[in-house]
Motif scaffolding. Structure first.
Motif, PDB file in Angstrom:
ATOM      1  N   ARG A  31      19.179  58.162  55.055  1.00 50.17           N
ATOM      2  CA  ARG A  31      19.873  58.143  56.357  1.00 50.17           C
ATOM      3  C   ARG A  31      21.309  57.650  56.190  1.00 50.17           C
ATOM      4  N   ASN A  32      22.004  58.214  55.233  1.00 47.29           N
ATOM      5  CA  ASN A  32      23.386  57.756  55.004  1.00 47.29           C
ATOM      6  C   ASN A  32      24.389  58.910  55.039  1.00 47.29           C
ATOM      7  N   ALA A  33      24.055  59.993  55.776  1.00 47.25           N
ATOM      8  CA  ALA A  33      24.931  61.166  55.830  1.00 47.25           C
ATOM      9  C   ALA A  33      26.154  60.892  56.711  1.00 47.25           C
ATOM     10  N   LYS A  34      27.250  61.575  56.415  1.00 43.35           N
ATOM     11  CA  LYS A  34      28.480  61.501  57.215  1.00 43.35           C
ATOM     12  C   LYS A  34      28.506  62.678  58.203  1.00 43.35           C
ATOM     13  N   GLN A 246      20.142  65.780  61.884  1.00 40.48           N
ATOM     14  CA  GLN A 246      20.596  64.566  62.565  1.00 40.48           C
ATOM     15  C   GLN A 246      19.855  63.325  62.054  1.00 40.48           C
ATOM     16  N   ALA A 247      18.606  63.512  61.613  1.00 41.56           N
ATOM     17  CA  ALA A 247      17.806  62.394  61.093  1.00 41.56           C
ATOM     18  C   ALA A 247      18.436  61.751  59.861  1.00 41.56           C
ATOM     19  N   THR A 248      19.301  62.496  59.171  1.00 38.22           N
ATOM     20  CA  THR A 248      19.921  61.963  57.941  1.00 38.22           C
ATOM     21  C   THR A 248      21.158  61.113  58.236  1.00 38.22           C
ATOM     22  N   ILE A 249      21.617  61.090  59.512  1.00 42.32           N
ATOM     23  CA  ILE A 249      22.820  60.338  59.891  1.00 42.32           C
ATOM     24  C   ILE A 249      22.408  58.938  60.347  1.00 42.32           C
TER      25      ILE A 249
END
Length: 443
Positions: A31-34, A246-249
């Protein structure tokens, strides 16, 4: 009554020091996506095989209806995508990381699962099959363009070559790990779309160009029109993976994930418009109703440019395949670990994902009716999940006042989406039947 979905119960217990199952599953493990990850993941998910079929769809729709349907579809799908982004964290402190979790919240635990999961699986698996066909066809076209005098190689073998890449890439664990592949795919989609419309301008309007409907009968014209509606629906179908992206943000109460996600979506939709509208309009302007169902096939020269564009398509659908496969991998691995109590790890991932890639490869080799597949799946599966299911969820969760602006817009989208779902598979099925008459298996 909207209910909270319970996580799938599991009797699997990780050993001390091992990560939890959710830390291992593809959707929830990072969960650290930009925000820009969301932009290129959405471009890769949306701008796919569909864009090359848009001039052909225009030839079946005609100038007025064609442009109107392209614009209406762009606007409706942007609106429903905004709804999905907003509903991701509609319950404070809870994230709906998967489409079916939101469905369970809106419709109830069992009903939500049965409404969403079959449709989502049809969309993702059918997209992967179509991408197998597109990848194989584009590789074959690249080979024929670069080496016109070489021995003819069956399309089946090119699909197998394309699939071999996925046996390796499918082992990448989650969305963030495929971000490099996705970025390359997004750049390629913009590049080959630009080549398609720029080469059409360069080629110019053909001397014998006609813009009337090609089918000799009124019935044939109507059915072709329906098929084109499905092709357009297929072109705007990124919604099936939007919650998973969106879950990765990362998200906090002060900085919810919807803000960076929406920024990425806006950038993605501007790129989508730059890809779709010039290709559809200029491609149809240049070739009229004789345009092929893949615009690059109509553009035979300059040879080096068309070869480059076809290789760009291959690179793009490699990324697109992985984006659509990741939620399927997540579902498979959830069931295998939580229900069937397999131990999470590399052996499970290697076997399960390789079987899935092999299955989509086999189906792509067996049924490569490209334009018919787009129309059939576009209406049958993409219309619900893209055009009206988000609206129904919105009505169930937020309950806007009857005849208010929100209520009215949602019902207009629902009615248009249902019409699309009913009409376009009829045209797509006819196209498949026509193609099947002259088709030889594994040719």
């Amino acid at each position: 009554m909207a209910t909270q979905p319970r996580p799938m119960e599991t009797s699997f217990k990780p050993k001390k020091g091992e990560p939890s199952v959710d830390d291992w599953l593809p959707i929830t493990s990072a969960r650290n996506a930009k925000w820009w990850y969301s932009a290129f993941h959405n471009v890769t998910a949306m701008v796919g095989a569909g864009v090359l079929g848009l001039p052909y769809a225009m030839s079946q729709l005609g100038w007025g209806p064609g442009i109107a349907i392209l614009i209406i579809s762009w606007a409706i799908t942007l609106y429903t995508l905004w709804q999905m982004v907003e509903m991701h964290e509609v319950v404070p402190g809870k994230r709906f990381d998967r489409y079916h979790e939101l469905g369970q919240h809106a419709f109830g635990e069992r009903l939500g699962l049965w409404i969403v999961v079959p449709q989502q699986l049809i969309v993702e698996v059918s997209t992967n099959i179509v991408y197998m066909v597109t990848g194989g066809k584009s590789l074959k076209k690249f080979h024929e363009t670069v080496c016109p005098n070489c021995k003819n190689i069956k399309e089946t073998y090119f699909i197998m070559i394309f699939a071999s890449v996925h046996f390796v890439l499918s082992q990448l664990p989650n969305f963030n790990s495929i971000s490099g592949v996705s970025l390359a795919a997004a750049v390629m989609s913009l590049s080959y779309s630009t080549i398609a419309w720029a080469a059409s301008i360069n080629k110019g309007k053909q001397s014998d160009v006609e813009y009337g409907y090609k089918s000799p009968s009124a019935g044939g014209t109507v059915l072709s029109f329906f098929n084109a509606l499905g092709t357009v629906a297929f072109a705007y179908a990124g919604h099936n993976v939007v919650l998973e992206i969106q879950a990765t943000i990362p998200s906090t109460p002060e900085k919810p994930s919807k803000k960076p996600m929406w920024r990425g979506v806006i950038v993605a939709y501007i790129i989508v418009a730059l890809c779709y509208f010039p290709v559809a309009i200029i491609g149809y302007w240049a070739f009229g109703n004789t345009v092929n169902d893949d615009i690059l096939i109509s553009l035979e020269k300059p040879r080096w440019l068309i070869a480059t564009a076809n290789m760009m398509v291959v690179i793009h659908v490699i990324g697109g395949y992985q984006i659509y496969a990741m939620p399927v991998f997540d579902m498979m691995e959830t069931v295998l670990v939580k229900k069937l109590e397999f131990r999470p790890g590399l052996p499970l991932r290697l076997v399960s994902r390789s079987i899935y890639v092999a299955l989509t490869m086999f189906l792509g080799m067996t049924f490569p009716f490209f334009s018919g597949l787009l129309g059939f799946f576009g209406g049958f599966a993409f219309a619900p999940t893209t055009y009206y299911l988000p609206c129904i969820m919105w009505l169930a969760i937020y309950k806007p006042k009857r005849y208010s602006l929100s209520w009215t817009i949602n019902w207009i989208c629902i009615v248009l989406g249902v019409l699309l779902m009913v009409l376009s598979p009829i045209g797509g099925l006819r196209q498949i039947i026509i193609d099947a008459k002259t088709y030889k298996f594994y040719s």
